[in-house]
Design a protein around this motif. Structure first.
Motif, PDB file in Angstrom:
ATOM      1  N   SER A   5       0.460  -0.994   0.002  1.00  0.00           N
ATOM      2  CA  SER A   5       0.336   0.091   0.114  1.00  0.00           C
ATOM      3  C   SER A   5       1.206   1.037  -0.103  1.00  0.00           C
ATOM      4  N   PHE A  59      -0.445   8.696  -3.575  1.00  0.00           N
ATOM      5  CA  PHE A  59      -1.465   8.387  -2.945  1.00  0.00           C
ATOM      6  C   PHE A  59      -1.768   9.284  -1.694  1.00  0.00           C
ATOM      7  N   THR A 118      -4.717   8.332   0.007  1.00  0.00           N
ATOM      8  CA  THR A 118      -4.762   7.704   0.898  1.00  0.00           C
ATOM      9  C   THR A 118      -3.741   6.810   1.361  1.00  0.00           C
ATOM     10  N   LYS A 119      -2.604   7.380   0.946  1.00  0.00           N
ATOM     11  CA  LYS A 119      -1.211   6.207   1.219  1.00  0.00           C
ATOM     12  C   LYS A 119      -0.867   6.056   2.994  1.00  0.00           C
ATOM     13  N   THR A 158      -5.533   2.327   0.514  1.00  0.00           N
ATOM     14  CA  THR A 158      -5.268   2.776  -1.006  1.00  0.00           C
ATOM     15  C   THR A 158      -5.658   2.660  -2.593  1.00  0.00           C
TER      16      THR A 158
END
Lengths: 487, 487
Positions: free
Chosen positions: B254, B262, B264-265, B412
Motif C-alpha cells: 500500500s 496516493f 490515501t497512502k 489506497t
C-alpha cells in the motif's frame, strides 16, 4: 458580565467533553433533550416576554408569537432527528467480483463537534440563545456555545438558565449549552480550537469580520453567516394595474413590520414608470404608520445615516414619511429610477436596517433587467405579476440572486418547515445552506464512511437490523420502509 | 501555453453564458452530455494512456485502469442526475388554517454557476480535467473551467479537446468546459467574479494559498480542497500476533503503490512495542520493492527533504530501504515511538508524498491514545484488530480524525460509489464534504425555494406532475414512488 478568556477555555473544555455524548446519543434521547428545552421555554413565556420587551421594545404580541415559533422550531428539529433522513445512511454491499473487488462501505453523517452560535438582535428568541442555529446544531448532535447579543443580555442569560436546567433535568450532559458575552470573547470563540463550526445572524460588517477570523484559523472552520439582504420586489405593469392598491398596502405593512428590522424586509421595489396609482397608494398609506424605538443604539444611530446616504443621491426623492414617534424611527419611502440603481448599486442598494424602502421606476424590461443585474445576493426576491405577463427573463434574474422566490405575499414571513430556504448568494449568506428549516441541520454534520466494519463497531443506525427504521440508500436505491418513522 | 488574463475573461464569459443552459438542462439531456464525454474518453484510451505515461511515469496498466475509473465515475454521476435524489425536492402544501397561515413552499437544489477545478498531479485522469470534481460539477448543472496541472500539460490539453468535441457533438453549449494553464491564471480563476465555487486536489501549501484567495474575495466562494493526509493505521497486539506477516505484506504494497503518491497512502502505522515479527516482516519485504520516478520535479525535490526531516529526529531510525532505481525514489520505512509522536507531531506527522511510512511503537492503550490525539485530520484511518480486542476508545479517536475508517485492507483503494467518503477534518479537506462518490455533487448546488409559485413558473422537477418520477419529500414525508427511476 464579559466572559474572560480563561472562562472561555473552561466552557470550551466542557463542550468538548459533551461532544461525544451528543454525537452518539440515540435519536429518541436527543429528541427528548431538545423537546425538554421547548417545553421549558413555553412554560416560561410570560417571564421571558416581559424581559424581552423591556430590552428590545418589540412588543409583547410579536414576542409571544416569537416564543411559539422558537419552541415550534425546536420541536421540528426533534422530529428531524427521529425521522432520520438527515443521517444520509448509505450502504454499498461488498462486491468481490468487481475489478478491483469492492469492499463493504457504510456512510453516515455525524455531529461535527462543538458549535459556536452568534445570536441576532432582531429575533431575541428565534435567532438567539435557543434559536434555529442552536436547535439545528443540537439536532445534528453537537453541544453549543452561544455568544449573547448585547441588545438583550438579561433575556439571553435567563433563556440559557432555563434551557440548561431543562437539559440537565432531561439527562443531557454538562456542557450542552453555554453562554458567553463580550466582543473579545466572541472573537476568541470563533478562533477557539475546540469549536468546529459557527452560525451567525447579523450585520455585513460584523459577519465579515468573524468570517475572516474563521477562515484565517490554522484549521479553518465553516462559518455560516447570514449577513445582509435588500430583498428585491418586482411589480409588473399588469400587477400594478390590476391590484396596485392592495400591493401598496402589503408593501407598507411589510417594510414597517418590526420597525423594519427583518432580514427579509423588502428594501427595494421595482415599479413600472407611470404606475402612479401604486405610488400614490403607498404615499397615502405611509403617514398612517408609526415607527418606534429601534433595537439597539447602533441601529438607532445607523438608520438616519443610511437614509441620508440614500437621500443625498441626486436621483433620489422622498415619497412619504410615516407618523413621528418620540424617540423612535420614522418610516420613510424614497424613490429613484432603474438607471440610477444600475449605475450606483453600492449607494442605492446597500441594506438599510429600519423602516425604509426604495421605489425604483423602470421603463420596460431592458431597463428593469439592467438594474436587477446590479442587485446583490439576497435572502428573498418577490415577483408580483399577472398570468398574462411574460416574466421568464425577470424570474431567471431574480432566482440567480435569491434563495427564496415569492409570487404572492411579502417576504417578511418565514415559515419554519422542511422546505424553507433562508439563505442566498453573498452577502445574504456565506454558504450554500439555509439557517431556517429542516435542512439547516446539514451545516453541522460531517460524513464518515466505515469500510468492512464488524457490525458491533458500527454506529447503531448503520447496523442492518436498524437500517429499516430510517430512510436509507442501499446499493444505489433509496429505501423508505413501511416502518420508517413518520415525521 | 500560459493563459493570459484577457483569455481568462473570455473563458469566464463563455462559462457564464453556458451556466443557465446547464442549470435548466433536463436530467436526460445532462446525463447524455456527461455520458458522451465518458464514451469519447473510453474510445481514446490508447492515445491518452500513451501521453499520460510519458508525462507521469505511472505505467500503462495503472493508467489504463484509471481511465476506466474516470469514465465509470462520469457514468455514476449521470446515474445520480437521473435518479434525482440530489435535487432534494421538498414540497410543503399551503396551510391557510395555520397561525400565521402557511404559504406553499417548494424547494430544490440548483447549480451554483461556473465551477473552477484545480487538477492534481497524481491522478492525471481521475482527479484531473474530466475527473471527479468536473463530473460532479457538471452533474450539478454547472459549466467547468479546469486549471491544468503542470505535471501533465499535453494530456490535459488532449483530454479537454476530446471532451469538448464530445460535448459539442452531444449538443452541450459552448463554454461547458475550458482549460487554463499557469499559476497566475489559476490564482485569477479562483478570484474571478464569474466563478461560484472551486474544487482542488493537491498540496497543503498550494491548497491553503488558493483557499485564502477564495475566502478573501469581496464575495467569498466555497473552496473544496483536498490538501494532505497522513492516514493513520493502528495494529492491535492481537492483530499483530494473529496475522503480522500478512499485515506487513499489505502495508508494504500500500505505501509503495503508485510510488507512494496516493492521497490515501498509509503514512503512519501504530504498532505495539514488541511486535517484532511484524516489523521484521516489513524489513524483509521492503528491499524487494523498487521505487520509480516521481510525478514532478517539485515532488522529486521534496521527497528526500521530507525523509531527512523525519530521519533527523533523534527518536527516528531507519527500518529498511527498498531497491535502488536509477533516477527514482527509493522506498523507505522509518520507526519511532508514540511518546515522540505525541511530543513532536509537527515534525513526525507531516505528510511526506512518496514511498515512505513511519512505524510508531506504542506501549499500551494510554500511550497509543496520547499519540492518536496528535494525529491531524486525515482522509482515512485504518484499524487492524481481532474480535476479542477492546477497541472502542481507539475507534472513537480514529473516527474523530478521519472521513473513512477501515477495518480490513488498506486505504489506497477508493471505490467510487454512493457511499464513499473522501474527505476528512482539516487539513485532509477544507469542507464537510467528499470529493469522491455520489454525494460530491452537493458541493456545487444551492437551494432555492419557490413560495406560492404558479405551476408554469416552477422548475419542471417541482411541478406536481413530475414529482412522482423522483424521490421527494411532501409535507414532511419522504416519498419514493414505484415509478421513480432506479439508479
Amino acid at each position: 458580565m464579559t466572559t474572560t478568556l480563561p472562562e472561555l477555555d473552561e466552557i470550551a473544555a466542557a463542550a468538548t467533553a459533551a461532544a461525544p455524548l451528543w454525537r452518539t446519543s440515540p435519536a429518541a434521547t436527543r429528541a427528548a433533550w431538545i423537546r425538554a428545552v421547548a417545553d421549558a421555554l413555553d412554560a416560561a413565556t410570560d417571564e421571558l416576554v416581559e424581559i424581552a420587551d423591556r430590552e428590545t421594545h418589540l412588543g409583547t404580541t410579536r414576542l409571544r408569537g416569537e416564543v411559539g415559533r422558537t419552541t415550534g422550531q425546536l420541536r421540528l428539529f426533534a422530529d428531524v432527528v427521529l425521522e432520520g433522513s438527515y443521517l444520509e445512511a448509505t450502504v454499498d454491499d461488498a462486491d468481490p467480483s468487481a475489478t478491483p473487488p469492492r469492499p463493504e462501505l457504510r456512510r453516515v453523517l455525524v455531529g461535527v463537534g462543538p458549535v459556536a452560535v452568534f445570536s441576532a438582535s432582531n429575533f431575541p428568541f428565534a435567532f438567539s440563545v435557543c434559536g434555529g442555529d442552536t436547535a439545528s446544531a443540537w439536532a445534528a448532535g453537537n453541544p453549543v456555545v452561544v455568544k449573547a447579543h448585547s441588545g438583550h443580555p438579561e433575556l439571553s442569560r435567563r433563556t440559557a438558565e432555563i434551557a440548561r436546567a431543562a437539559l440537565a433535568a432531561a439527562g443531557a450532559p454538562e456542557g450542552s449549552l453555554a453562554l458567553i458575552e463580550g466582543r473579545e470573547a466572541g472573537n476568541a470563540l470563533v478562533q477557539h480550537p475546540a469549536i468546529r463550526a459557527a452560525g451567525f445572524t447579523g450585520s455585513l460588517s460584523g459577519g465579515r469580520a468573524l468570517f475572516d477570523l474563521a477562515a484565517g484559523r490554522p484549521d479553518p472552520i465553516p462559518f455560516y453567516g447570514e449577513l445582509g439582504s435588500v430583498n428585491p420586489v418586482v411589480v409588473t405593469p399588469g400587477a400594478a394595474a390590476a391590484r396596485g392598491d392592495a400591493l401598496a398596502q402589503g408593501l407598507v405593512g411589510s417594510f414597517t413590520l418590526g420597525v423594519g428590522q427583518f432580514c427579509t424586509k423588502p428594501g427595494v421595489v421595482f415599479v413600472p414608470r407611470g404606475a402612479d396609482a401604486f405610488v400614490d397608494a403607498v404615499a397615502t398609506a405611509v403617514p398612517g404608520v408609526s415607527g418606534g424605538p429601534l433595537l439597539t443604539e447602533r441601529i438607532t444611530d445607523a438608520f438616519p445615516s443610511g437614509i441620508d446616504a440614500l437621500a443625498d443621491d441626486p436621483a433620489v426623492a422622498v415619497v412619504a414619511r410615516g407618523a413621528e414617534s418620540a424617540g423612535g424611527a420614522q418610516p420613510i419611502v424614497l424613490r429613484t429610477d432603474a438607471a440610477a440603481v444600475a449605475e450606483r448599486p453600492e449607494t442605492l442598494l446597500e441594506e438599510c436596517f429600519g423602516p425604509v424602502t426604495l421605489l425604483v421606476a423602470y421603463d420596460g424590461a431592458d431597463d428593469l433587467h439592467a438594474a436587477l443585474r446590479a442587485v446583490p445576493g439576497s435572502l428573498t426576491a418577490t415577483l408580483h405579476a399577472e398570468e398574462a405577463d411574460d416574466v421568464d427573463d425577470t424570474l431567471a434574474l431574480l432566482q440567480e440572486r435569491a434563495g427564496r422566490v415569492l409570487f404572492a405575499g411579502w417576504p417578511t414571513g418565514v415559515a419554519v418547515t422542511w422546505s424553507q430556504q433562508h439563505g442566498g448568494p453573498w452577502p445574504a449568506t456565506t454558504s450554500l445552506h439555509t439557517s431556517v428549516g429542516a435542512s439547516a441541520i446539514r451545516r453541522f454534520l460531517r460524513p464518515v464512511t466505515f469500510q468492512d466494519a464488524p457490525a458491533r463497531l458500527l454506529p447503531a443506525e448503520l447496523r442492518d437490523e436498524n437500517l429499516a427504521a430510517i430512510p436509507h440508500r442501499r446499493n444505489g436505491r433509496l429505501v423508505v420502509s413501511a416502518d420508517a418513522r413518520a415525521s
